[in-house]
Design an enzyme around this catalytic site. Structure first.
Site, PDB file in Angstrom:
ATOM      1  N   HIS A  18     130.585   4.673 160.198  1.00  0.00           N
ATOM      2  CA  HIS A  18     129.231   4.119 160.315  1.00  0.00           C
ATOM      3  C   HIS A  18     128.237   5.206 160.709  1.00  0.00           C
ATOM      4  CE1 HIS A  18     130.227  -0.233 159.902  1.00  0.00           C
ATOM      5  NE2 HIS A  18     131.402   0.340 159.939  1.00  0.00           N
ATOM      6  N   ASP A 113     122.479  -0.907 161.318  1.00  0.00           N
ATOM      7  CA  ASP A 113     123.805  -1.240 160.806  1.00  0.00           C
ATOM      8  C   ASP A 113     123.902  -2.735 160.523  1.00  0.00           C
ATOM      9  OD1 ASP A 113     126.621   0.256 160.777  1.00  0.00           O
ATOM     10  OD2 ASP A 113     126.942  -1.822 161.374  1.00  0.00           O
TER      11      ASP A 113
HETATM   12 BR1  BUP Z   1     139.518  11.791 159.534  1.00  0.00          BR
HETATM   13  C1  BUP Z   1     137.971  12.703 159.078  1.00  0.00           C
HETATM   14  N1  BUP Z   1     136.748  14.728 159.015  1.00  0.00           N
HETATM   15  O1  BUP Z   1     138.816  14.728 159.906  1.00  0.00           O
HETATM   16  P1  BUP Z   1     135.282   6.616 155.862  1.00  0.00           P
HETATM   17  C2  BUP Z   1     136.910  12.067 158.507  1.00  0.00           C
HETATM   18  N2  BUP Z   1     135.779  12.761 158.202  1.00  0.00           N
HETATM   19  O2  BUP Z   1     134.700  14.767 158.132  1.00  0.00           O
HETATM   20  P2  BUP Z   1     136.715   5.476 158.143  1.00  0.00           P
HETATM   21  C3  BUP Z   1     135.700  14.108 158.440  1.00  0.00           C
HETATM   22  O3  BUP Z   1     134.467  10.798 158.361  1.00  0.00           O
HETATM   23  P3  BUP Z   1     135.687   2.847 157.796  1.00  0.00           P
HETATM   24  C4  BUP Z   1     137.901  14.091 159.366  1.00  0.00           C
HETATM   25  O4  BUP Z   1     134.288  12.768 155.427  1.00  0.00           O
HETATM   26  C5  BUP Z   1     133.862  10.458 156.135  1.00  0.00           C
HETATM   27  O5  BUP Z   1     132.531  10.834 155.973  1.00  0.00           O
HETATM   28  C6  BUP Z   1     134.739  11.703 156.229  1.00  0.00           C
HETATM   29  O6  BUP Z   1     134.481   7.575 156.843  1.00  0.00           O
HETATM   30  C7  BUP Z   1     134.605  12.034 157.680  1.00  0.00           C
HETATM   31  O7  BUP Z   1     136.522   6.108 156.666  1.00  0.00           O
HETATM   32  C8  BUP Z   1     134.013   9.794 157.484  1.00  0.00           C
HETATM   33  O8  BUP Z   1     135.810   7.367 154.721  1.00  0.00           O
HETATM   34  C9  BUP Z   1     135.022   8.678 157.470  1.00  0.00           C
HETATM   35  O9  BUP Z   1     134.349   5.501 155.504  1.00  0.00           O
HETATM   36  O10 BUP Z   1     135.675   4.364 158.237  1.00  0.00           O
HETATM   37  O11 BUP Z   1     136.345   6.423 159.175  1.00  0.00           O
HETATM   38  O12 BUP Z   1     138.099   4.963 158.181  1.00  0.00           O
HETATM   39  O13 BUP Z   1     136.522   2.129 158.782  1.00  0.00           O
HETATM   40  O14 BUP Z   1     134.252   2.475 157.868  1.00  0.00           O
HETATM   41  O15 BUP Z   1     136.239   2.785 156.408  1.00  0.00           O
END
Ligand code: BUP
Length: 455
Positions: A18, A113
């Site tokens: 988020h 949000d």
């Molecule tokens: Br782990 C990791 N580095 O090591 P998502 C994630 N990220 O930059 P999530 C890093 O966090 P939801 C790491 O690039 C993305 O922008 C990644 O968001 C970054 O999954 C973010 O992909 C992660 O939406 O969230 O965190 O599981 O529960 O909302 O799906």
């Protein structure tokens, strides 16, 4: 004479999934000379959130930081810590009006949000300014959210009906892709947060979507033609929301620099989910058997501050020794953006968190979708349909059953070796970059929103 610029406050909820899009939009608005205030809920749940917020403000000193103190909340029944934090933030929103009352120049809009939509409306109404939702999921999952109040009704949840039909969408939503808590009338905070906020969506000015026309054209059109639901606000695709050049820990990058082009499989299940111990071992075997190079970001717990297990304990010393020249396993935060755009990366095993999907799309990296929970099966479907990658439906929700190393290795080989798949993913990348370049569809939508908010 410069025209007056809007002053927009951004208010994310807990979790990197988020926070990340809010930081990116804050940086994009700043690049459009908008006055930006970022409201940062404190304390954060994860170290990743607090570190990222600090680094963000270090490189964007012109963006105003406003810490918002969240009153701790202890639910009567145990729940996911991130959803508890959403609830705590909602319960603390009465603290917001005094905090923002003295902002100068006065606010012209809020981007907040979805998990706080209902409680934000009276606040923005009192200020006489519009509230936009910055959505952290796909348009297709938004269509499921729109129907979430009906999903736990006995007609849907208890019958043999195996899909739901959403007006305006040609393909049905399989019931197996809907997060189970939405099909159970009960007390999960995830379901109750969705249910209590979706009804307020009709009162917001617009829904800013981290997606782009090519990826989700049918759903975006169906929403904007009022086919999905009458009275729904405009759905405004501004994605893939671009990165903002945050300097993070680059330590896997020197290793990547030494690997041949498109030879490395990047493996990450996002910031808030850990696989079971057995599944971690089977995945390690799959990586080993596939013969491909890999960079695996491994989590042993849901909240990073509590994730203390060493790699040796999780994977065994012999795996780490055997694969020493083939791959690296990293615990802790990496810069996923830098990894996905690195020329050595040729594939991505992803849980299909929506940010990860949009980042893979932006860089045209083929994805092996392995959804674990929430919106991720719906997102995986989009990965498959757009040509960005593969999804093995039979694997179910992550954790539902143990997928063995041999099966994993087979899929890894396809995602790394299939040239047709690579070509399709590359095409998605071209379309994604076209959307966000000057005069691209998403960039135009953002410019229109900003213009509409000029005082
Ligand atoms: Br782990 C990791 N580095 O090591 P998502 C994630 N990220 O930059 P999530 C890093 O966090 P939801 C790491 O690039 C993305 O922008 C990644 O968001 C970054 O999954 C973010 O992909 C992660 O939406 O969230 O965190 O599981 O529960 O909302 O799906």
């Amino acid at each position: 004479n410069q025209p007056l610029q809007p002053h927009i406050a951004l208010f994310p909820s807990a979790g990197m999934g988020h926070l990340t899009p809010f930081l990116r939009v804050a940086a994009m608005l700043d690049a459009h000379n908008v006055n930006v205030t970022l409201i940062t809920p404190q304390p954060t749940l994860s170290a990743a959130e607090s570190d990222t917020i600090d680094s963000f403000f270090a490189i964007h000193p012109q963006i105003k930081r406003l810490d918002f103190h969240v009153i701790p909340y202890n639910p009567p029944t145990p729940d996911d810590p991130f959803f508890i934090q959403w609830e705590a933030t909602n319960r603390s929103l009465h603290l917001l009006p005094p905090l923002i009352s003295s902002l100068s120049p006065p606010l012209t809009a809020f981007f907040s949000d979805f998990s706080m939509a209902t409680n934000m409306i009276p606040i923005t109404d009192r200020l006489g300014i519009p509230n936009f939702i910055l959505l952290t999921t796909s348009a297709r999952f938004l269509s499921v959210m729109a129907y979430s109040p009906f999903l736990s009704s006995p007609e849907i949840s208890n019958t043999n009906m195996n899909h739901i039909t959403i007006p305006g969408l040609t393909s049905n939503i399989p019931k197996s892709s809907i997060p189970p808590p939405l099909l159970r009338p009960g007390k999960s905070l995830f379901a109750s947060t969705l249910a209590s906020n979706i009804l307020s969506f009709s009162k917001v000015k617009g829904i800013l979507l981290n997606s782009f026309e090519f990826f989700e054209s049918e759903t975006i059109t169906a929403f904007n033609n009022d086919q999905v639901q009458q009275g729904f606000p405009p759905v405004l695709p501004i994605g893939p929301i671009s990165p903002y050049g945050l300097v993070q820990d680059h330590h896997p990058l020197p290793w990547l620099n030494e690997q041949p082009a498109k030879s490395v499989l990047y493996v990450s299940f996002g910031s808030r989910t850990a696989l079971s111990k057995d599944q971690i071992k089977a995945l390690a075997e799959g990586l080993d058997r596939s013969g491909h190079r890999f960079l695996w970001v491994l989590k042993g717990g849901k909240v990073d501050k509590e994730d203390k297990e060493e790699l040796d304990e999780l994977l065994g010393h012999s795996f780490l020794e055997r694969t020493r020249n083939k791959g690296i396993v990293v615990k802790g935060w990496v810069s996923q953006e830098d990894i996905l755009q690195h020329p050595a990366v040729g594939g991505f095993v992803s849980h299909c968190g929506w940010n990860s999907v949009m980042e893979a799309a932006l860089h045209g990296v083929p994805v092996l979708a392995w959804p674990l929970h929430g919106d991720q099966r719906i997102n995986a479907e989009l990965v498959e349909k757009s040509g960005l990658g593969l999804w093995e439906r039979e694997w179910g929700w992550g954790g539902e059953k143990l997928i063995d190393g041999e099966e994993i290795a087979e899929k890894i080989k396809v995602v790394m070796e299939d040239e047709v798949l690579r070509g399709k993913a590359c095409n998605v990348g071209k379309e994604a970059r076209r959307a966000v370049q000057k005069d691209g569809g998403s960039e135009k939508v953002l410019a229109q929103v900003i213009n509409s908010l000029k005082p």
